[in-house]
Design an enzyme around this catalytic site. Structure first.
Site, mmCIF file in Angstrom:
data_model
loop_
_atom_site.group_PDB
_atom_site.id
_atom_site.type_symbol
_atom_site.label_atom_id
_atom_site.label_comp_id
_atom_site.label_asym_id
_atom_site.label_seq_id
_atom_site.Cartn_x
_atom_site.Cartn_y
_atom_site.Cartn_z
ATOM 1 N N GLY A 189 -4.884 -12.703 -4.295
ATOM 2 C CA GLY A 189 -4.760 -11.542 -4.851
ATOM 3 C C GLY A 189 -3.012 -11.408 -4.719
ATOM 4 O O GLY A 189 -1.839 -11.074 -4.128
ATOM 5 N N LEU A 190 -2.953 -12.463 -6.205
ATOM 6 C CA LEU A 190 -1.089 -12.595 -6.753
ATOM 7 C C LEU A 190 -1.543 -11.831 -7.842
ATOM 8 O O LEU A 190 -0.816 -12.119 -9.020
ATOM 9 C CB LEU A 190 -1.073 -14.057 -6.628
ATOM 10 C CG LEU A 190 -1.019 -15.268 -5.466
ATOM 11 C CD1 LEU A 190 -0.581 -16.620 -5.841
ATOM 12 C CD2 LEU A 190 -0.197 -14.247 -3.813
ATOM 13 N N SER A 191 -2.089 -11.247 -7.619
ATOM 14 C CA SER A 191 -2.962 -10.561 -8.831
ATOM 15 C C SER A 191 -3.093 -10.748 -10.786
ATOM 16 O O SER A 191 -2.168 -10.987 -11.483
ATOM 17 C CB SER A 191 -1.650 -9.438 -9.452
ATOM 18 O OG SER A 191 -1.792 -8.847 -7.782
ATOM 19 N N ASP B 250 2.514 1.952 -3.054
ATOM 20 C CA ASP B 250 2.773 1.999 -4.306
ATOM 21 C C ASP B 250 1.398 3.794 -4.572
ATOM 22 O O ASP B 250 2.391 5.186 -5.852
ATOM 23 C CB ASP B 250 2.694 1.315 -5.026
ATOM 24 C CG ASP B 250 0.791 0.579 -5.233
ATOM 25 O OD1 ASP B 250 -0.239 0.921 -4.874
ATOM 26 O OD2 ASP B 250 0.378 0.115 -6.058
ATOM 27 N N HIS C 85 0.513 -1.505 0.049
ATOM 28 C CA HIS C 85 -0.006 0.258 0.077
ATOM 29 C C HIS C 85 0.819 0.999 -0.032
ATOM 30 O O HIS C 85 0.852 2.607 0.810
ATOM 31 C CB HIS C 85 -0.035 0.211 1.244
ATOM 32 C CG HIS C 85 -1.951 -1.262 1.264
ATOM 33 N ND1 HIS C 85 -3.234 -0.731 -0.055
ATOM 34 C CD2 HIS C 85 -2.667 -1.977 1.809
ATOM 35 C CE1 HIS C 85 -3.911 -1.627 0.172
ATOM 36 N NE2 HIS C 85 -3.485 -2.568 1.229
ATOM 37 N N ASP D 51 0.961 -3.726 -9.350
ATOM 38 C CA ASP D 51 1.236 -5.131 -10.006
ATOM 39 C C ASP D 51 1.387 -5.290 -11.962
ATOM 40 O O ASP D 51 2.770 -6.148 -11.903
ATOM 41 C CB ASP D 51 -0.615 -5.894 -10.237
ATOM 42 C CG ASP D 51 -0.932 -5.753 -8.612
ATOM 43 O OD1 ASP D 51 0.086 -5.233 -7.821
ATOM 44 O OD2 ASP D 51 -2.146 -5.542 -8.369
ATOM 45 N N GLY E 70 -9.090 -15.210 -6.553
ATOM 46 C CA GLY E 70 -8.789 -14.609 -5.555
ATOM 47 C C GLY E 70 -7.951 -14.518 -3.975
ATOM 48 O O GLY E 70 -8.316 -13.702 -3.474
HETATM 49 C C1 GLA Z 1 -2.889 -3.745 -4.683
HETATM 50 C C2 GLA Z 1 -2.577 -2.855 -5.502
HETATM 51 C C3 GLA Z 1 -1.420 -2.361 -6.003
HETATM 52 C C4 GLA Z 1 -0.670 -2.012 -4.562
HETATM 53 C C5 GLA Z 1 -1.016 -3.557 -3.708
HETATM 54 C C6 GLA Z 1 -1.085 -3.005 -1.964
HETATM 55 O O1 GLA Z 1 -2.658 -5.418 -5.409
HETATM 56 O O2 GLA Z 1 -3.537 -3.605 -7.164
HETATM 57 O O3 GLA Z 1 -1.501 -1.662 -6.483
HETATM 58 O O4 GLA Z 1 -1.962 -1.182 -3.906
HETATM 59 O O5 GLA Z 1 -2.470 -3.465 -3.442
HETATM 60 O O6 GLA Z 1 0.387 -2.939 -1.743
#
Ligand code: GLA
Length: 393
Positions: free
Chosen positions: A127-129, A37, A35, A175, A125
């Site tokens: 959180g690995l983008s 970026d 958090h 990401d 889901g």
């Molecule tokens: C998500 C968002 C990123 C970043 C993270 C937290 O992955 O897509 O841009 O803010 O949360 O670090």
């Protein structure tokens, strides 16, 4: 999934005899710098070996046909180059559609329609983008199929624009950057304000990075993500009444302590504190890693989680339980949540020969408390988004 299998799926789903080209974009983990970026700070992510495969072939007309082996119930989703507006019924296909829209609007000549088959092995889901991975695999497939000359950072920015303007999640650039610029066995230290970056080799000797999925699904749009961002913006605006700064990332911890009274809302003050301290922690962590001080690196990971738990408040019972269970195991140097939080994954640095007992013990503690199991993967750090037609041959 093997090349042959994917090719057979492509040909049978799209009723085609074509041999499509194959592209891949990874997912990512973030080692530290969470958090930060969108607060103009630093992040330290790495692309992983899980990701999204796309088999793509141009067409003679303007039709776009998308199919995902992960969402077979959605069937073939059809759109047309003449109408690339967001359409809720197009579901997951809005991610590639958004990318096609913004690439064309930026002047890249996408002259014909396409058939694209997607397959992702990033846990859903987690959180690995996975969404940034779909955006970036679409970026590289457009680059490849239409011979576009596009600067990689410009492509990364368009991916972020899809997320922000098309999907409506106010995420930062981490990401897409990690995925677009990933490098085998390296993490990237990125300054999110200037977009200057450098690679750092990840050599952990007898340790491995474990990814631990809480299996509590999270979606960014439904989460408190946008709210956190607004709170930080409010805090910044108040600090700017006395300080000449562009972002929270411009502050040292000492400067923050001297001026935090300007932030009138107590909660906003905690959010800003996290952003400032986490940014400094990230820089320190890289230093420690480069000096081979792995224990110190782990300590900073632990502090990062604490700050995300108490000041930023984005962890939750599942992540806190798993991180604590992980840290209590022998051979663990550090553990923290990774990504946006609110569920999803944690990472831990674990001695290689303790991995089996680590998994077993952590899973036991987690299951007893939460009621369902966690999943474990050893992270392999791979390359960023690219065409892999030859590698798959
Ligand atoms: C998500 C968002 C990123 C970043 C993270 C937290 O992955 O897509 O841009 O803010 O949360 O670090």
């Amino acid at each position: 999934m093997s090349k042959i299998h994917l090719l057979n799926e492509f040909q049978s789903i799209f009723k085609s005899t074509a041999t499509p080209r194959t592209f891949f974009a990874p997912g990512r983990i973030n080692l530290i710098g969470e958090h930060t970026d969108y607060n103009g700070g630093h992040v330290f992510p790495a692309s992983i070996s899980f990701g999204t495969y796309a088999l793509a072939q141009t067409r003679d007309d303007q039709k776009l046909r998308f199919y995902s082996l992960n969402f077979p119930d959605s069937g073939i989703i059809e759109a047309d180059l003449s109408d690339l507006t967001y359409n809720a019924t197009h579901d997951w296909a809005n991610f590639p559609k958004g990318m096609i829209k913004y690439m064309s609007e930026s002047g890249f000549n996408i002259s014909t329609g396409m058939d694209i088959l997607f397959y992702g092995d990033i846990p859903n889901g987690a959180g690995l983008s996975s969404s940034a991975s779909i955006e970036m695999v679409t970026g590289v497939l457009l680059e490849g199929l239409f011979d576009l000359v596009i600067d990689r950072v410009d492509m990364i920015k368009l991916g972020q624009k899809v997320e922000n303007d098309y999907i409506g999640v106010n995420s930062g650039i981490m990401d897409q950057f990690a995925i677009g610029k990933g490098k085998l066995n390296h993490a990237i230290l990125l300054n999110c304000q200037t977009l200057t970056y450098r690679y750092a080799p990840i050599e952990l000797d007898d340790h491995a990075i474990m990814i631990i999925n809480t299996n509590k699904q999270r979606t960014l749009a439904g989460s408190k993500y946008n709210e956190r961002r607004t709170q930080c913006e409010q805090a910044l605006a108040e600090l700017q009444t006395e300080l000449e700064i562009e972002s929270l990332g411009d502050l040292t911890n000492v400067q923050f302590e001297q001026h935090k009274h300007l932030i009138t809302d107590e909660i906003n003050q905690k959010r800003a504190k996290h952003a400032v301290y986490e940014n400094q922690r990230t820089l320190e962590a890289l230093e420690k890693l480069e000096q081979g001080e792995l224990t110190e690196f782990g300590r900073l990971m632990n502090e990062s989680h604490k700050s995300l738990q108490y000041d930023y408040e984005v962890t939750g019972l599942e992540l806190d339980t798993i991180v604590k269970a992980a840290r209590d195991q022998p051979g663990v140097i550090g553990a923290r949540m990774t990504g946006a939080g609110f569920g999803g994954c944690a990472i831990a640095i674990v001695e290689k020969d303790k991995i089996d007992s680590f998994k077993e013990n952590v899973n036991k503690i987690y299951t007893e408390k939460i009621g369902y199991e966690a999943s474990f993967y050893t992270a392999a750090i791979g390359d960023g988004a690219k065409e892999i037609t030859k590698e798959m041959a």
